[in-house]
Motif scaffolding. Structure first.
Motif, mmCIF file in Angstrom:
data_model
loop_
_atom_site.group_PDB
_atom_site.id
_atom_site.type_symbol
_atom_site.label_atom_id
_atom_site.label_comp_id
_atom_site.label_asym_id
_atom_site.label_seq_id
_atom_site.Cartn_x
_atom_site.Cartn_y
_atom_site.Cartn_z
ATOM 1 N N THR A 93 0.776 -0.924 0.027
ATOM 2 C CA THR A 93 0.076 0.072 0.066
ATOM 3 C C THR A 93 0.985 1.193 0.026
ATOM 4 N N GLY A 94 0.485 2.179 -0.785
ATOM 5 C CA GLY A 94 1.277 3.446 -0.796
ATOM 6 C C GLY A 94 0.931 4.238 0.208
ATOM 7 N N ARG A 106 9.318 3.479 -2.662
ATOM 8 C CA ARG A 106 9.125 3.886 -3.799
ATOM 9 C C ARG A 106 7.485 4.207 -3.679
ATOM 10 N N ASP A 107 6.967 3.703 -2.722
ATOM 11 C CA ASP A 107 5.398 3.973 -2.772
ATOM 12 C C ASP A 107 5.094 5.228 -1.812
ATOM 13 N N ALA A 108 6.239 5.910 -1.299
ATOM 14 C CA ALA A 108 5.921 7.077 -0.381
ATOM 15 C C ALA A 108 6.107 8.256 -1.068
ATOM 16 N N TRP A 109 5.016 9.149 -1.063
ATOM 17 C CA TRP A 109 4.937 10.535 -1.548
ATOM 18 C C TRP A 109 5.182 11.423 -0.142
ATOM 19 N N VAL A 110 6.135 11.861 -0.038
ATOM 20 C CA VAL A 110 6.531 12.680 0.947
ATOM 21 C C VAL A 110 6.275 14.368 1.006
ATOM 22 N N LEU A 111 5.186 14.908 1.094
ATOM 23 C CA LEU A 111 4.948 16.110 0.843
ATOM 24 C C LEU A 111 4.810 17.371 1.907
ATOM 25 N N ALA A 112 5.184 18.482 1.471
ATOM 26 C CA ALA A 112 5.058 19.715 2.317
ATOM 27 C C ALA A 112 5.969 19.630 3.553
ATOM 28 N N PHE A 113 7.173 19.137 3.545
ATOM 29 C CA PHE A 113 8.123 18.798 4.909
ATOM 30 C C PHE A 113 8.900 20.034 4.578
ATOM 31 N N ALA A 165 -2.625 15.811 -7.315
ATOM 32 C CA ALA A 165 -2.980 15.241 -8.370
ATOM 33 C C ALA A 165 -1.943 14.439 -8.804
ATOM 34 N N GLU A 166 -0.715 14.708 -8.895
ATOM 35 C CA GLU A 166 0.435 13.688 -9.427
ATOM 36 C C GLU A 166 0.594 12.710 -8.374
ATOM 37 N N ALA A 167 0.442 12.928 -7.161
ATOM 38 C CA ALA A 167 0.827 11.793 -6.366
ATOM 39 C C ALA A 167 -0.123 11.097 -6.363
ATOM 40 N N ALA A 168 -1.837 11.574 -6.103
ATOM 41 C CA ALA A 168 -2.878 10.308 -6.371
ATOM 42 C C ALA A 168 -2.754 9.606 -7.508
ATOM 43 N N ALA A 216 -1.899 4.419 -9.898
ATOM 44 C CA ALA A 216 -1.532 3.218 -10.849
ATOM 45 C C ALA A 216 -0.774 2.312 -10.112
ATOM 46 N N ASP A 217 0.022 2.536 -9.165
ATOM 47 C CA ASP A 217 0.943 1.640 -8.700
ATOM 48 C C ASP A 217 1.355 2.119 -7.250
ATOM 49 N N PRO A 218 0.990 1.417 -6.148
ATOM 50 C CA PRO A 218 0.513 0.165 -6.126
ATOM 51 C C PRO A 218 -0.738 0.013 -6.254
#
Ligand code: MN
Length: 300
Positions: free
Chosen positions: A113-114, A164-171, A210-213, A218-220
């Motif tokens: 799971t991402g 690779r399934d982690a989108w780390v945003l706004a840190f 939207a890019e992260a979503a 798409a994967d995973p």
């Protein structure tokens, strides 16, 4: 109220620094501000989490390590129950340490799971460099496979989260991590996707969300959404324990979250780190409720 959204609310009042009146007060404060009606949800109440041992475990560097392990098991079992019900889980922290139990449950229930990780901090300290010795300083590191064994192994697979399934945003705490000599996530988990607050605002919160979503759908093919409210600026959200310059305002945050919350690939969401004891009149509880209701409205 909007019952079509079918949100299932669970309180997880973990306070991984063992502060007795801190972020553990958040579920009650949000309920008092009308959370359940505003999101159109069913309320399952709070998990019986108690973190009271202020001693720092010498081998892991964690405060209340034994209680944290027990609490992580409670979160895992509680979230497994949520995931088996129809509807979208909404876990109210508490601190960011709740993510370890959440991902132990996701691994068991759904497999790989991402994670869309919206947080003012990387939460990538180790036990030696963490200023507070709190699981909430290091859960992204634990999720991606480094840290105290019993937490890294809290689920049915290691790591709980593939980098690779982690989108780390706004840190926005890279400078603080460097000053503390903390592990560098850009070096240790280079396959994760990093967009700091400046990049989120430069590229556009709607575009980054939207890019992260899109990528995670798409994967995973499934993902969880984490919101640490300290990703908001301290002007917008002063009732957090660790203040930092920069950050997003309420509208920018809603814009970033909306495409993530609207995705059919979303398995659930948690929200953490509002400390009601720093907001004696509870003036910030209602804006949080409105933010959550607004972004979850995208699912209606
Ligand atoms: Mn955090």
């Amino acid at each position: 109220m909007n019952d079509r959204r079918n949100i299932i609310i669970l309180g997880a009042p973990m306070e991984s620094e063992a502060l007795l009146e801190g972020v553990n007060l958040m579920p009650a404060a949000l309920r008092a501000a009308g959370l359940v009606d505003a999101v159109g949800g069913v309320d399952l109440g709070d998990l019986p989490i108690a973190i009271t041992d202020a001693a720092r475990d010498p081998s892991t560097g964690l405060v209340a390590y034994e209680q944290i392990r027990v609490a992580t098991g409670l979160v895992r079992n509680g979230v497994l129950d949520l995931l088996r019900r129809p509807g979208l889980p909404l876990v109210i922290g508490g601190c960011c340490g709740v993510l370890v139990g959440i991902f132990a449950a996701l691994r068991r229930h759904a497999g790989r799971t991402g994670l869309a990780f919206v947080d003012g901090h990387y939460d990538y300290y180790d036990g030696a460099t963490s200023p507070a010795g709190a699981l909430a300083d290091m859960e992204l590191r634990v999720l991606t496979g480094a840290g105290p064994d019993e937490l890294v192994n809290a689920g049915s697979a290691v790591p709980l989260l593939q980098p690779r399934d982690a989108w780390v945003l706004a840190f926005r705490d890279a400078w603080e991590m460097t000053a503390a000599g903390a592990p560098d996530p850009l070096a240790e988990i280079p396959d994760a996707h990093f967009r700091d607050d400046v990049r989120v605002l430069a590229d556009g919160p709607a575009e980054v969300g939207a890019e992260a979503a899109t990528a995670l759908a798409a994967d995973p093919g499934r993902f969880w959404l984490h919101l640490d409210l300290d990703a908001l600026s301290t002007t917008a959200m002063p009732a957090v324990d660790y203040l930092l310059p920069g950050g997003l305002d309420w509208e920018q945050m809603a814009t970033l979250l909306r495409p993530l919350a609207a995705s059919p690939a979303l398995l659930g969401m948690d929200v953490t780190i509002y400390n009601p004891s720093l907001d004696p009149k509870r003036e910030l509880a209602r804006p949080i409720v409105e933010l959550l209701a607004g972004v979850l409205d995208a699912r209606a």
